[in-house]
Design a protein around this motif. Structure first.
Motif, PDB file in Angstrom:
ATOM      1  N   ALA A  18       0.811  -1.220   0.000  1.00 22.10           N
ATOM      2  CA  ALA A  18       0.000   0.000   0.000  1.00 22.10           C
ATOM      3  C   ALA A  18       0.846   1.272   0.000  1.00 22.10           C
ATOM      4  O   ALA A  18       0.306   2.376  -0.010  1.00 22.10           O
ATOM      5  CB  ALA A  18      -0.931   0.002   1.219  1.00 22.10           C
ATOM      6  N   VAL A  19       2.170   1.127  -0.003  1.00 22.45           N
ATOM      7  CA  VAL A  19       3.057   2.295  -0.001  1.00 22.45           C
ATOM      8  C   VAL A  19       2.826   3.135  -1.259  1.00 22.45           C
ATOM      9  O   VAL A  19       2.738   2.608  -2.371  1.00 22.45           O
ATOM     10  CB  VAL A  19       4.539   1.846   0.083  1.00 22.45           C
ATOM     11  N   GLU A  20       2.717   4.449  -1.064  1.00 23.16           N
ATOM     12  CA  GLU A  20       2.468   5.359  -2.183  1.00 23.16           C
ATOM     13  C   GLU A  20       3.620   6.330  -2.448  1.00 23.16           C
ATOM     14  O   GLU A  20       3.734   6.867  -3.554  1.00 23.16           O
ATOM     15  CB  GLU A  20       1.184   6.165  -1.908  1.00 23.16           C
ATOM     16  N   LEU A  21       4.471   6.564  -1.439  1.00 23.68           N
ATOM     17  CA  LEU A  21       5.604   7.478  -1.575  1.00 23.68           C
ATOM     18  C   LEU A  21       6.874   6.755  -1.165  1.00 23.68           C
ATOM     19  O   LEU A  21       6.933   6.166  -0.087  1.00 23.68           O
ATOM     20  CB  LEU A  21       5.388   8.716  -0.697  1.00 23.68           C
ATOM     21  N   ILE A  22       7.883   6.800  -2.028  1.00 26.68           N
ATOM     22  CA  ILE A  22       9.163   6.158  -1.748  1.00 26.68           C
ATOM     23  C   ILE A  22      10.264   7.204  -1.783  1.00 26.68           C
ATOM     24  O   ILE A  22      10.409   7.920  -2.780  1.00 26.68           O
ATOM     25  CB  ILE A  22       9.472   5.049  -2.783  1.00 26.68           C
ATOM     26  N   ILE A 106      31.500   7.799 -11.441  1.00 24.74           N
ATOM     27  CA  ILE A 106      30.201   7.571 -10.813  1.00 24.74           C
ATOM     28  C   ILE A 106      29.315   6.769 -11.770  1.00 24.74           C
ATOM     29  O   ILE A 106      29.459   6.872 -12.991  1.00 24.74           O
ATOM     30  CB  ILE A 106      29.540   8.917 -10.434  1.00 24.74           C
ATOM     31  N   ALA A 107      28.461   5.962 -11.206  1.00 23.04           N
ATOM     32  CA  ALA A 107      27.565   5.130 -12.011  1.00 23.04           C
ATOM     33  C   ALA A 107      26.350   4.777 -11.172  1.00 23.04           C
ATOM     34  O   ALA A 107      26.401   4.827  -9.943  1.00 23.04           O
ATOM     35  CB  ALA A 107      28.280   3.849 -12.448  1.00 23.04           C
ATOM     36  N   PRO A 108      25.231   4.429 -11.822  1.00 21.42           N
ATOM     37  CA  PRO A 108      24.083   3.978 -11.038  1.00 21.42           C
ATOM     38  C   PRO A 108      24.338   2.599 -10.437  1.00 21.42           C
ATOM     39  O   PRO A 108      25.101   1.809 -11.002  1.00 21.42           O
ATOM     40  CB  PRO A 108      22.944   3.915 -12.075  1.00 21.42           C
ATOM     41  N   VAL A 109      23.754   2.331  -9.290  1.00 18.50           N
ATOM     42  CA  VAL A 109      23.733   0.971  -8.760  1.00 18.50           C
ATOM     43  C   VAL A 109      22.973   0.110  -9.774  1.00 18.50           C
ATOM     44  O   VAL A 109      21.928   0.524 -10.273  1.00 18.50           O
ATOM     45  CB  VAL A 109      23.038   0.941  -7.381  1.00 18.50           C
ATOM     46  N   ALA A 115      14.416   0.077 -11.198  1.00 18.11           N
ATOM     47  CA  ALA A 115      13.541   0.008 -10.024  1.00 18.11           C
ATOM     48  C   ALA A 115      12.714   1.284  -9.883  1.00 18.11           C
ATOM     49  O   ALA A 115      11.504   1.233  -9.622  1.00 18.11           O
ATOM     50  CB  ALA A 115      14.368  -0.226  -8.763  1.00 18.11           C
ATOM     51  N   ILE A 116      13.384   2.435 -10.048  1.00 18.05           N
ATOM     52  CA  ILE A 116      12.686   3.718  -9.953  1.00 18.05           C
ATOM     53  C   ILE A 116      11.593   3.811 -11.023  1.00 18.05           C
ATOM     54  O   ILE A 116      10.451   4.206 -10.746  1.00 18.05           O
ATOM     55  CB  ILE A 116      13.685   4.884 -10.097  1.00 18.05           C
ATOM     56  N   GLU A 117      11.934   3.422 -12.243  1.00 12.14           N
ATOM     57  CA  GLU A 117      10.965   3.498 -13.342  1.00 12.14           C
ATOM     58  C   GLU A 117       9.808   2.532 -13.138  1.00 12.14           C
ATOM     59  O   GLU A 117       8.652   2.857 -13.432  1.00 12.14           O
ATOM     60  CB  GLU A 117      11.675   3.245 -14.675  1.00 12.14           C
ATOM     61  N   ALA A 118      10.089   1.341 -12.610  1.00 10.29           N
ATOM     62  CA  ALA A 118       9.031   0.363 -12.358  1.00 10.29           C
ATOM     63  C   ALA A 118       8.065   0.866 -11.288  1.00 10.29           C
ATOM     64  O   ALA A 118       6.839   0.734 -11.426  1.00 10.29           O
ATOM     65  CB  ALA A 118       9.639  -0.974 -11.933  1.00 10.29           C
ATOM     66  N   LEU A 119       8.615   1.441 -10.218  1.00 14.14           N
ATOM     67  CA  LEU A 119       7.765   1.976  -9.147  1.00 14.14           C
ATOM     68  C   LEU A 119       6.880   3.101  -9.676  1.00 14.14           C
ATOM     69  O   LEU A 119       5.678   3.163  -9.366  1.00 14.14           O
ATOM     70  CB  LEU A 119       8.640   2.474  -7.994  1.00 14.14           C
ATOM     71  N   PRO A 236      11.127  -2.889  -5.536  1.00 16.63           N
ATOM     72  CA  PRO A 236       9.809  -3.032  -6.180  1.00 16.63           C
ATOM     73  C   PRO A 236       9.057  -4.293  -5.794  1.00 16.63           C
ATOM     74  O   PRO A 236       7.874  -4.212  -5.413  1.00 16.63           O
ATOM     75  CB  PRO A 236      10.142  -2.969  -7.676  1.00 16.63           C
ATOM     76  N   PRO A 237       9.685  -5.489  -5.821  1.00 12.94           N
ATOM     77  CA  PRO A 237       8.932  -6.689  -5.389  1.00 12.94           C
ATOM     78  C   PRO A 237       8.444  -6.596  -3.942  1.00 12.94           C
ATOM     79  O   PRO A 237       7.335  -7.042  -3.623  1.00 12.94           O
ATOM     80  CB  PRO A 237       9.933  -7.815  -5.576  1.00 12.94           C
ATOM     81  N   LEU A 238       9.291  -6.027  -3.068  1.00 15.80           N
ATOM     82  CA  LEU A 238       8.883  -5.855  -1.669  1.00 15.80           C
ATOM     83  C   LEU A 238       7.598  -5.039  -1.577  1.00 15.80           C
ATOM     84  O   LEU A 238       6.728  -5.296  -0.739  1.00 15.80           O
ATOM     85  CB  LEU A 238       9.995  -5.189  -0.873  1.00 15.80           C
ATOM     86  N   LEU A 239       7.486  -4.027  -2.454  1.00 17.83           N
ATOM     87  CA  LEU A 239       6.339  -3.122  -2.429  1.00 17.83           C
ATOM     88  C   LEU A 239       5.220  -3.585  -3.377  1.00 17.83           C
ATOM     89  O   LEU A 239       4.296  -2.830  -3.668  1.00 17.83           O
ATOM     90  CB  LEU A 239       6.784  -1.703  -2.794  1.00 17.83           C
TER      91      LEU A 239
END
Length: 242
Positions: A18-22, A106-109, A115-119, A236-239
């Protein structure tokens, strides 16, 4: 993935689905830091006459490591005492970090952007937060091509000046986005104990530690992590977002 509940009654907690804000941390969580904070600190310390290899240098570096995730200006105020020296150190740190970022260090994890885009595709609101100053945060976003990736990015100055472990940035994310009507529908994820404390103090029901940065499982759980994830890619799977 480990689940813990330090003093939290799971029957009163919001369902993670039910989380709406991450609210996501950057360096060490969504961005691979690769020791850049320590390298930039070396430059800042040298600019104030701290000799590499000296006991003073070792002590200060130890404090920097212990306080990963805290607002950098707060760290320098503790280390150098007076405000003028702290501001000089912070400025030198920002310059050095910016140069390292511009140099491609520097690089993304792996999996973070996905994950951000999926959420967001699932209708959740994602905010990126940092303990760095705005100029440093923008340098990181520019280097990754992440400007515009999320609707809001926050640094301590955006939340009245107090960074982690205060809850201010998480609560500012709620106030700015209007993404939810309850702090129980907020998830916070980060790689340090300060991220965990910040999320707990804000009342978030999901406070997820990730193992891609500064602190280990024991440190994250001691600071109140409700979950410990290998990386933010597991969020994402957790949420409930696959």
């Amino acid at each position: 993935m480990r689940h813990t509940h330090h003093g939290q009654d799971p029957h009163n907690a919001a369902d993670p689905h039910a989380v709406e804000l991450i609210v996501l941390d950057m360096a060490g969580t969504t961005v691979a830091d690769d020791g850049l904070v320590e390298r930039a600190f070396e430059a800042a310390a040298r600019s104030l006459g701290v000799v590499p290899g000296s006991p003073d240098h070792a002590e200060k570096l130890g404090y920097v490591r212990a306080t990963m995730g805290e607002s950098k200006i707060s760290v320098f105020r503790h280390l150098f005492g007076d405000e003028a020296a702290a501001q000089r150190a912070n400025s030198a740190f920002e310059t050095a970090y910016g140069e390292l970022v511009d140099g491609g260090s520097i690089a993304p994890v792996p999996g973070a952007r996905e994950a951000i885009e999926a959420l967001q595709a699932a209708g959740r609101t994602v905010v990126l937060s940092t303990g760095f100053a705005r100029v440093t945060q923008d340098a990181i976003l520019d280097a990754l091509g992440w400007q515009g990736l999320v609707p809001l990015t926050l640094c301590p100055a955006d939340a009245g000046g107090r960074g982690r472990p205060y809850p201010d940035m998480v609560l500012t994310a709620l106030l700015r986005t209007h993404a939810t009507d309850s702090v129980l529908r907020i998830a916070v994820a980060g790689d340090t104990s300060y991220d965990m404390l910040s999320g707990r103090r804000a009342g978030a029901s999901v406070v997820a530690g990730v193992l891609t940065g500064a602190h280990d499982t024991a440190q994250l759980e001691a600071a109140g992590a409700t979950h410990v994830l290998t990386s933010v890619a597991e969020l994402p799977p957790l949420l409930g977002v696959m």
